[in-house]
Design an enzyme around this catalytic site. Structure first.
Site, PDB file in Angstrom:
ATOM      1  N   HIS A 166      -7.633  -4.989  -1.559  1.00  0.00           N
ATOM      2  CA  HIS A 166      -5.896  -5.402  -2.293  1.00  0.00           C
ATOM      3  C   HIS A 166      -5.287  -5.720  -1.052  1.00  0.00           C
ATOM      4  O   HIS A 166      -5.511  -5.907   0.042  1.00  0.00           O
ATOM      5  CB  HIS A 166      -5.616  -3.830  -2.791  1.00  0.00           C
ATOM      6  CG  HIS A 166      -5.347  -2.885  -1.838  1.00  0.00           C
ATOM      7  ND1 HIS A 166      -6.276  -2.076  -1.103  1.00  0.00           N
ATOM      8  CD2 HIS A 166      -4.368  -2.403  -1.773  1.00  0.00           C
ATOM      9  CE1 HIS A 166      -5.563  -1.275  -0.397  1.00  0.00           C
ATOM     10  NE2 HIS A 166      -4.397  -1.319  -0.741  1.00  0.00           N
ATOM     11  N   HIS A 171      -2.385  -4.668   0.209  1.00  0.00           N
ATOM     12  CA  HIS A 171      -1.569  -3.740   1.233  1.00  0.00           C
ATOM     13  C   HIS A 171      -2.147  -4.163   2.465  1.00  0.00           C
ATOM     14  O   HIS A 171      -3.253  -4.195   2.635  1.00  0.00           O
ATOM     15  CB  HIS A 171      -1.594  -2.448   0.660  1.00  0.00           C
ATOM     16  CG  HIS A 171      -0.910  -2.120  -0.763  1.00  0.00           C
ATOM     17  ND1 HIS A 171      -1.157  -0.908  -1.113  1.00  0.00           N
ATOM     18  CD2 HIS A 171       0.056  -2.682  -1.173  1.00  0.00           C
ATOM     19  CE1 HIS A 171      -0.266  -1.076  -2.326  1.00  0.00           C
ATOM     20  NE2 HIS A 171       0.536  -1.866  -2.536  1.00  0.00           N
ATOM     21  N   ASP A 187      -3.106  -2.001   4.750  1.00  0.00           N
ATOM     22  CA  ASP A 187      -4.169  -1.131   5.293  1.00  0.00           C
ATOM     23  C   ASP A 187      -5.579  -1.708   4.781  1.00  0.00           C
ATOM     24  O   ASP A 187      -6.260  -1.032   5.118  1.00  0.00           O
ATOM     25  CB  ASP A 187      -4.102   0.556   4.727  1.00  0.00           C
ATOM     26  CG  ASP A 187      -3.740   0.566   3.247  1.00  0.00           C
ATOM     27  OD1 ASP A 187      -3.678  -0.508   2.627  1.00  0.00           O
ATOM     28  OD2 ASP A 187      -3.395   1.704   2.828  1.00  0.00           O
ATOM     29  N   HIS A 218      -4.498   2.138  -8.104  1.00  0.00           N
ATOM     30  CA  HIS A 218      -3.492   2.185  -6.975  1.00  0.00           C
ATOM     31  C   HIS A 218      -2.764   0.812  -6.883  1.00  0.00           C
ATOM     32  O   HIS A 218      -1.308   0.829  -6.442  1.00  0.00           O
ATOM     33  CB  HIS A 218      -4.367   2.209  -5.652  1.00  0.00           C
ATOM     34  CG  HIS A 218      -3.696   2.145  -4.510  1.00  0.00           C
ATOM     35  ND1 HIS A 218      -2.660   3.118  -4.022  1.00  0.00           N
ATOM     36  CD2 HIS A 218      -3.685   1.011  -3.376  1.00  0.00           C
ATOM     37  CE1 HIS A 218      -2.330   2.581  -2.737  1.00  0.00           C
ATOM     38  NE2 HIS A 218      -2.787   1.443  -2.525  1.00  0.00           N
ATOM     39  N   ASN A 232       0.721   6.413  -1.821  1.00  0.00           N
ATOM     40  CA  ASN A 232       1.701   5.277  -2.097  1.00  0.00           C
ATOM     41  C   ASN A 232       1.340   4.770  -3.593  1.00  0.00           C
ATOM     42  O   ASN A 232       0.317   4.277  -4.158  1.00  0.00           O
ATOM     43  CB  ASN A 232       1.439   4.261  -1.320  1.00  0.00           C
ATOM     44  CG  ASN A 232       2.200   2.897  -1.435  1.00  0.00           C
ATOM     45  OD1 ASN A 232       3.370   3.014  -2.223  1.00  0.00           O
ATOM     46  ND2 ASN A 232       1.902   1.732  -0.843  1.00  0.00           N
TER      47      ASN A 232
END
Length: 242
Positions: free
Chosen positions: A95, A97, A99, A158, A189
């Site tokens: 994804h 993000h 991280d 998410h 998050n």
């Protein structure tokens, strides 16, 4: 007085060294082909763990997500080559993000093929996040060194773009941040989440891959079987917005 000052300095030094050690990569062997590493990124002033995994094949190593900590981009490549005598040839981010995708452009600069879904590419452009060189529009199968690697989009959870990665030979599922560790007591998050759709996406995932041996999560420790997935489902069902 000098002894007291010296003792305080030594305690501060030990504390700094402890934080420094926590920011290094920590490797964990899942089986002979699959490994997970944890790196740490400062979050609210404290080191916060983030997991990624990789597959060792005859033709090189495939990364699933990148380190969150940019100081570990190159040390990861060096560690893998030292441990396995192989170079990283492919990286798939699950994804947009940081991280998951922070190292995409760095690895591309090293000649590693980098991939994300079309959804992730669109969100990376929108949020000025790191982008892969290549994209896939649908669930895709990669074959590297005779090993089959499947990407699967279960639906929103998410994030709008979250995918998982399945290794059928090893029955290993890399869930990234779509799945929560049994050690987690919340969904983390939720800035880009769709909690109302998350449970249906989880059920879809369980129907797609009914018998995983091990499931890796984006943060904290993964688990054998469906424990992490069922725990995520419970967290979703128990979720109550502020």
């Amino acid at each position: 007085m000098k002894k007291v000052v010296f003792a305080i300095i030594m305690l501060l030094f030990i504390s700094v060294m402890a934080v420094a050690q926590n920011t290094k990569l920590k490797f964990r062997k899942i089986n002979d082909n699959v490994y997970t590493y944890t790196n740490y990124h400062l979050f609210s002033g404290s080191p916060f763990p983030s997991n990624s995994s990789y597959l060792v094949t005859d033709d090189g190593v495939v990364l699933f997500d990148t380190p969150w900590d940019e100081t570990q981009f190159q040390p990861l490549l060096d560690s893998i080559e030292k441990r396995h005598g192989k170079k990283v040839v492919l990286c798939i981010a699950t994804h947009f993000h940081d991280d998951s995708s922070a190292g995409l452009e760095y690895y591309r600069s090293k000649g590693i093929k980098t991939y994300t879904s079309k959804f992730t590419k669109e969100l990376a452009e929108k949020h000025n996040a790191k982008q892969a060189e290549f994209i896939f529009e649908n669930d895709t199968v990669f074959t590297i060194g005779g090993q089959r690697i499947e990407t699967f989009y279960p639906g929103e959870g998410h994030s709008y773009d979250n995918i998982v990665i399945w290794l059928p030979k090893d029955k290993f599922l890399f869930g990234g941040c779509f799945l929560k560790s049994v050690e987690s007591d919340n969904l983390g998050n939720l800035s880009d989440a769709n909690v109302s759709a998350w449970d249906e996406s989880l059920i879809k995932l369980m129907k797609k891959f009914p018998k995983p041996m091990y499931v890796e999560t984006g943060h904290f420790k993964g688990s054998k079987g469906w424990k992490a997935v069922k725990h995520t489902l419970k967290l979703v069902k128990d979720y109550k917005p502020d």
